[in-house]
Motif scaffolding. Structure first.
Motif, PDB file in Angstrom:
ATOM      1  N   UNK A   3       0.852  -1.192   0.000  1.00 29.44           N
ATOM      2  CA  UNK A   3       0.000   0.000   0.000  1.00 29.44           C
ATOM      3  C   UNK A   3       0.885   1.238   0.000  1.00 29.44           C
ATOM      4  N   UNK A   4       0.683   2.102  -1.001  1.00 29.06           N
ATOM      5  CA  UNK A   4       1.538   3.280  -1.150  1.00 29.06           C
ATOM      6  C   UNK A   4       1.135   4.376  -0.185  1.00 29.06           C
ATOM      7  N   UNK A   5      -0.155   4.616  -0.058  1.00 26.24           N
ATOM      8  CA  UNK A   5      -0.635   5.671   0.827  1.00 26.24           C
ATOM      9  C   UNK A   5      -1.953   5.226   1.437  1.00 26.24           C
ATOM     10  N   UNK A   6      -2.528   6.068   2.260  1.00 28.02           N
ATOM     11  CA  UNK A   6      -3.802   5.792   2.945  1.00 28.02           C
ATOM     12  C   UNK A   6      -3.685   4.654   3.933  1.00 28.02           C
ATOM     13  N   UNK A   7      -2.480   4.218   4.248  1.00 26.60           N
ATOM     14  CA  UNK A   7      -2.326   3.131   5.201  1.00 26.60           C
ATOM     15  C   UNK A   7      -2.845   3.476   6.580  1.00 26.60           C
ATOM     16  N   UNK A   8      -2.813   4.763   6.935  1.00 24.84           N
ATOM     17  CA  UNK A   8      -3.287   5.176   8.253  1.00 24.84           C
ATOM     18  C   UNK A   8      -4.788   4.981   8.411  1.00 24.84           C
ATOM     19  N   UNK A   9      -5.503   4.863   7.295  1.00 25.41           N
ATOM     20  CA  UNK A   9      -6.958   4.703   7.345  1.00 25.41           C
ATOM     21  C   UNK A   9      -7.387   3.245   7.192  1.00 25.41           C
TER      22      UNK A   9
END
Length: 397
Positions: free
Chosen positions: A370-376
């Motif tokens: 996962x490149x981004x949005x991992x915090x969600x």
């Protein structure tokens, strides 16, 4: 035509036609019943047929679209971060080389540059000077004795042919001349020794460099047991003695580039590893890498510093910084498995640049990360992965 019997009203018999309205009502009720039954059958068919497809569609509609990337592996600089102390690369302790005495003058201060052989401090030599003059006088006396012995020998050699002096007398005069010559050499050597001793009374720099410390003052009595009076850095060359883990020393070689940052200074200084410790401290499991540095006033021996050392190259996955997350357990990323479910993967970071982070361990490079949005996201959550190119992901796209 058929007629039904009607009522007898008075004397007249009234005949009535058949009732058509009741038949129409029955037909309408029949049609309504058929429609209702068809509607119920259609509803039952719809719900029974859609039982399996409905959850899939619903899950597909609810799964968020998330950008993922397969990083692969690339050759990147293997950067090692270390801490340690600053020191002189070649520290020279300077003490008393001669017999010592009372210090009369100290001519240098810490931080001063000196040349090879320069006097750092002087020692009282009043007694030694008188001894040297006495020995010089003895040399003069020995030379005079030699001159006299040589003259007597010359005369004897002139008279021996005339028979006035025997050959034995000539031999004695030759021996006297040789003894006088030997006494001259002995007295000269003794005088030279004394002059050398007097010269060693002064504390001199063994080589050109920078004075680091001074531990002597005028009036102090010094001797060979006084220990170190000055400390110097040969040529002003400095170094950082970086403490490294045993695993980091395995691949580190002399010549590796490094950047050293002293504590309290925002500047970094270029250096080069010139020696890697051949031994490991059994207590700490660490060794020392010595990083050579050019002189700068900010590099103070004994100070603390950090270093980033490029310890060769390694083929490792690279990810954008947005893909890296951390918590109290350490650094990690989210990886989408074959069922598009995200799983946590603990990693160890390598070299960190402005745009990307090298993963030293934890990834093979063929995972969908996962490149981004991992915090969600949460582990076990299903996603709709959107593939991105590794180059685009690494550039932050």
């Amino acid at each position: 035509m058929n007629y039904e019997a009607g009522n007898l009203q008075g004397d007249t018999l009234v005949l009535e036609a058949p009732d058509d309205g009741g038949a129409r009502r029955r037909r309408r009720m029949l049609i309504i019943a058929v429609v209702v039954i068809a509607a119920i059958a259609a509803a039952a068919w719809f719900f029974t047929r859609g039982d399996d497809a409905a959850p899939k569609g619903a899950a597909s509609d609810q799964a968020p679209s998330v950008t993922v990337v397969v990083p692969g592996r690339a050759a990147v600089d293997r950067e090692i971060t270390a801490t340690g102390t600053l020191a002189a690369r070649r520290e020279m302790p300077v003490g008393v080389a001669g017999e010592g005495g009372m210090v009369t003058r100290v001519l240098v201060e810490p931080g001063q540059w000196v040349r090879a052989g320069q006097v750092l401090a002087t020692v009282d030599r009043s007694v030694q000077t008188q001894t040297a003059e006495s020995l010089s006088a003895q040399v003069t006396v020995a030379r005079a004795d030699l001159t006299l012995a040589q003259a007597e020998l010359d005369r004897a050699q002139q008279l021996v042919g005339r028979g006035f002096i025997s050959q034995a007398d000539v031999q004695r005069r030759i021996a006297t001349r040789d003894a006088a010559a030997a006494r001259v050499k002995v007295s000269q050597a003794t005088a030279s020794e004394q002059r050398a001793r007097n010269g060693r009374l002064d504390i001199r720099a063994p080589a050109a460099g920078l004075v680091l410390t001074r531990q002597v003052e005028p009036g102090q009595i010094i001797s060979s047991a006084s220990g170190t009076l000055f400390r110097m850095a040969k040529g002003g060359e400095m170094e950082m003695r970086a403490q490294l883990a045993e695993s980091d020393l395995v691949t580190l070689r002399s010549g590796a580039r490094a950047k050293v940052t002293p504590v309290g200074d925002s500047r970094s200084f270029d250096g080069q590893v010139w020696q890697v410790s051949p031994v490991i401290d059994p207590a700490t499991r660490q060794g020392i890498a010595r990083i050579a540095l050019s002189y700068d006033a900010a590099l103070r021996p004994g100070g603390f510093a950090s270093a980033n050392i490029v310890g060769g190259t390694a083929n490792v996955p690279e990810l954008p910084q947005s893909a890296i997350m951390s918590d109290d357990k350490g650094n990690f990323v989210y990886v989408a498995d074959q069922g598009n479910v995200v799983r946590r993967r603990d990693i160890r970071l390598g070299t960190v640049s402005d745009t990307s982070v090298a993963v030293a361990s934890g990834l093979e490079g063929n995972e969908r990360v996962v490149v981004s949005a991992g915090a969600f996201l949460n582990p076990g959550q299903k996603i709709a992965p959107v593939m991105a190119k590794a180059a685009v992901a690494n550039s932050g796209g």
